[in-house]
Scaffold this active site. Structure first.
Site, PDB file in Angstrom:
ATOM      1  N   SER A 113       0.828  -1.208   0.000  1.00 41.02           N
ATOM      2  CA  SER A 113       0.000   0.000   0.000  1.00 41.02           C
ATOM      3  C   SER A 113       0.861   1.256   0.000  1.00 41.02           C
ATOM      4  O   SER A 113       1.957   1.273   0.584  1.00 41.02           O
ATOM      5  CB  SER A 113      -0.900   0.013   1.239  1.00 41.02           C
ATOM      6  N   TYR A 139      -2.650   0.252   9.795  1.00 40.99           N
ATOM      7  CA  TYR A 139      -2.820  -0.445   8.517  1.00 40.99           C
ATOM      8  C   TYR A 139      -1.551  -0.313   7.683  1.00 40.99           C
ATOM      9  O   TYR A 139      -1.017  -1.312   7.170  1.00 40.99           O
ATOM     10  CB  TYR A 139      -4.015   0.127   7.762  1.00 40.99           C
ATOM     11  N   LYS A 180     -17.747  -1.236  -0.252  1.00 38.53           N
ATOM     12  CA  LYS A 180     -16.760  -0.774   0.722  1.00 38.53           C
ATOM     13  C   LYS A 180     -17.297   0.288   1.667  1.00 38.53           C
ATOM     14  O   LYS A 180     -16.635   0.637   2.651  1.00 38.53           O
ATOM     15  CB  LYS A 180     -15.528  -0.237  -0.013  1.00 38.53           C
TER      16      LYS A 180
END
Length: 326
Positions: A113, A139, A180
């Site tokens: 990411s 994250y 989402k």
């Protein structure tokens, strides 16, 4: 047969559709899909399904039937605060799959990411060693921790998959992401707001360097990310951690204007204050440095923001989203 984890999710389901069109049999791995996610598989060709929590236990029986693993399943919430959960889902699960692919000689491609770059003060170059990066949230830390581990395994000569890469996805948008909810791209939030109220709400800038709506991100169309993954699979000697973006930073106002244009509506934008907690980990600027992947030979031009938004919001891509909302 190609295994895809996170196959009912956004990037995973779009990859499944591309591979299905190319004639591949698919092994789709995810939690049993909700109705909101099941719509993402509409129109797929041949596939088998294995629940995510069963997949690791089934690995010994799969080595002769699986050709490659695309690991896109993870907790993708940038606001998740349970580190033990992220460690289990985003780091340890990925290690198990890496080790299995290394053991049986399969290619392995996984989602990293752009959140690994933190506030961007060190730039957005995939040449920067992950050990030097400081993500802003847990994250991003979970994704960076696995990048660090994988590169350390390779450096010490441990067994590695037969072709592998981690892809640092930037701000991805495209079809099949309505499920989402709040984590969907600004494209989908803007579409919903326009259809409901006729206007779009954007956060005011929390940095005097950027005007309201002038915060800049590398918005990348999901099909471009799939191009990157499939190119790496086709070139197994090209291994490592790579950015997956466009190499161009565009403003949120650019994006919203593209959504208004795709919907053939007159632009109306309202600026609202950014929540204090979000402001602490907000990236006002991201731009993928794409020279590493391009120098390796992946030279397909990026889809422009305007074209990507138009394709995302085309009738063929929004009809199932609308039906699912009814």
């Amino acid at each position: 047969m190609i295994a895809i984890t996170g196959a009912a999710g956004f990037i995973g389901s779009n990859l499944a559709h591309r591979l299905s069109r190319l004639g591949h049999d698919l092994l789709l791995v995810d939690d049993p899909p909700t109705a909101a996610k099941a719509v993402n598989w509409a129109g797929l060709g041949r596939f088998q399904f294995i629940p995510l929590d069963q997949f690791l236990g089934d690995l010994p029986d799969l080595d002769r039937s699986v050709e490659a693993v695309f690991h896109l399943g993870a907790c993708s919430s940038t606001t998740e605060t349970d580190w033990s959960y992220l460690l289990r889902n985003n780091v340890e699960y990925t290690r198990r799959l890496w080790e299995w692919c290394a053991e049986v000689g399969l290619p392995f491609y996984y989602a990293s990411s752009a959140a690994t770059y933190g506030d961007g003060s060190q730039g957005f170059s995939d040449h920067t060693p992950p050990t030097e990066l400081r993500p802003l949230n847990l994250y991003g830390k979970s994704k960076n921790d696995f990048d660090v581990w994988a590169l350390a395994e390779v450096a010490k000569g441990a067994p590695e998959p037969a072709g592998w890469a981690g892809l640092k996805f930037f701000n991805v948008y495209g079809p099949r992401e309505r499920h989402k909810g709040k984590m969907a791209s600004v494209v989908w939030h803007a579409r919903r707001q326009i259809l409901e109220t006729g206007e779009v709400r954007l956060f005011r800038s929390n940095d005097p360097t950027y005007p309201d709506g002038g915060q800049r991100r590398d918005f990348v169309f999901v099909e471009d990310c799939i191009d990157h993954m499939l190119w790496l699979w086709e070139h197994p000697d090209t291994t490592g951690v790579y950015n997956s973006g466009t190499g161009v930073a565009r403003t949120f106002q650019d994006l919203v204007l593209a959504v208004f244009a795709a919907l053939e509506r007159e632009p109306r934008i309202q600026f609202i204050d950014m929540p204090a907690e979000l402001g602490k980990q907000y990236q006002n600027y991201t731009q993928a440095e794409m020279s590493k992947l391009r120098d390796a030979g992946c030279s397909k031009p990026a889809t422009t923001l305007e074209e990507g938004v138009r394709r995302t919001l085309s009738p063929e891509n929004t009809v199932s989203e609308t039906q699912n909302a009814l």
